[in-house]
Design an enzyme around this catalytic site. Structure first.
Site, PDB file in Angstrom:
ATOM      1  CB  CYS A  72      27.443  10.433  35.818  1.00  0.00           C
ATOM      2  SG  CYS A  72      27.992  12.123  35.190  1.00  0.00           S
ATOM      3  CB  CYS A  75      30.656  11.267  36.577  1.00  0.00           C
ATOM      4  SG  CYS A  75      29.186  12.354  37.107  1.00  0.00           S
TER       5      CYS A  75
END
Length: 312
Positions: A72, A75
């Site tokens: 991700c 993230c």
């Protein structure tokens, strides 16, 4: 984005009950680690198996949960920001990182439909914060609100920070108003009637005291559900569908457990089934719960709309 506001600790949209009592492997704390914290660091990884320990920690200090994954990109942008802000707060908040790929039960428990997803835990209850990468200033604002919310529920502990004794001391925070302080102390002791009385006196002195009003609503709910058994309450409500107190108790328990829509639906159905002269107590309880959940909440807006349609 959803941010915590005074009164929102009971607004959790996740169900962690399946993880709360999960058996854990024997703890092996690192040398020098705090007995209350799962690690000596303010930032640590948490797993499906260790989550119950983190829930327990949240009764002493607010826990921010960062749900992320290696693949991700957002993230990786957000995590350093979270770590920076948590570190600057010097033990007032801790950050628990959850790799959703490695911990599917936690991902399911938090209903992580997209990541990064950031949720707080305060006194064992989930408080949704935001989803997606957000700017650092926004993270600071959300965490400041989280600390206010935690203080309102008596969660004011800190986690020892290594080397903190060498840091420059921050200016002391302004003391709480006396009646607020009395209410917090009573909440910590589980004496909800005393906390209610303190908040009521605070509102008598200042009817515009929003923190006292929010605190009063929360503590009244906690007092009503204290010691109640959900299954027994549901059985009693099913056996007596027009018993107001039986229906009120299940609605209160649902709100306390994060099942807000269920609580509103129960009371709105009850309201619709009663003669107009018997509806006032149900309307009052709905308005009480609306204020507790928050007027801006979509669930409150929908419920208010249905209530209005039943009134006119």
């Amino acid at each position: 984005m959803s941010t915590p506001t005074p009164g929102s600790v009971l607004r959790g949209a996740v169900d962690l009950s399946s993880l709360r009592n999960r058996p854990q492997p024997p703890a092996e704390p690192a040398a020098g680690a705090s007995a209350a914290a799962p690690a000596s660091s303010l930032v640590f990884d948490v797993t499906d198996a260790s989550f119950a320990q983190v829930l327990e920690l949240s009764r002493s200090v607010p826990v921010v949960v960062d749900l992320w994954a290696e693949w991700c990109g957002p993230c990786k942008q957000l995590s350093p920001v979270l770590e920076k802000v948590v570190t600057e707060l010097a033990g007032k908040v801790v950050l628990a990182k959850v790799d959703v790929d490695a911990n599917p039960q936690l991902a399911q428990g938090f209903r992580a439909q997209s990541i990064p997803m950031v949720v707080a835990l305060v006194a064992g209850q989930p408080v949704p914060l935001f989803t997606g990468a957000v700017p650092e200033q926004q993270v600071r604002e959300v965490f400041a609100q989280l600390l206010q919310l935690a203080a309102q529920h008596g969660v004011t502990g800190t986690v020892p920070v290594e080397g903190a004794e060498d840091a420059v001391e921050e200016p002391a925070e302004a003391p709480l108003p006396p009646l607020h302080a009395e209410a917090f102390a009573a909440i910590e002791e589980g004496d909800y009637p005393r906390a209610i009385a303190a908040y009521e006196r605070a509102l008598e002195e200042n009817p515009r005291d929003a923190d006292a009003r929010a605190g009063l609503g929360q503590v009244r709910l906690l007092d009503r559900v204290q010691g109640a058994d959900l299954q027994a309450a549901r059985a009693a409500a099913a056996a007596a569908p027009t018993d107001l107190e039986a229906q009120f108790l299940v609605a209160d328990l649902d709100v306390a457990g994060g099942h807000v829509d269920d609580a509103f639906a129960r009371l709105l159905d009850l309201f619709a089934s009663l003669p107009s002269e018997d509806r006032a107590p149900v309307r009052e309880r709905l308005l009480d719960l609306f204020g507790l959940v928050g007027d801006e909440d979509a669930r409150v807006i929908r419920a208010r709309s249905r209530l209005a349609s039943l009134l006119f």
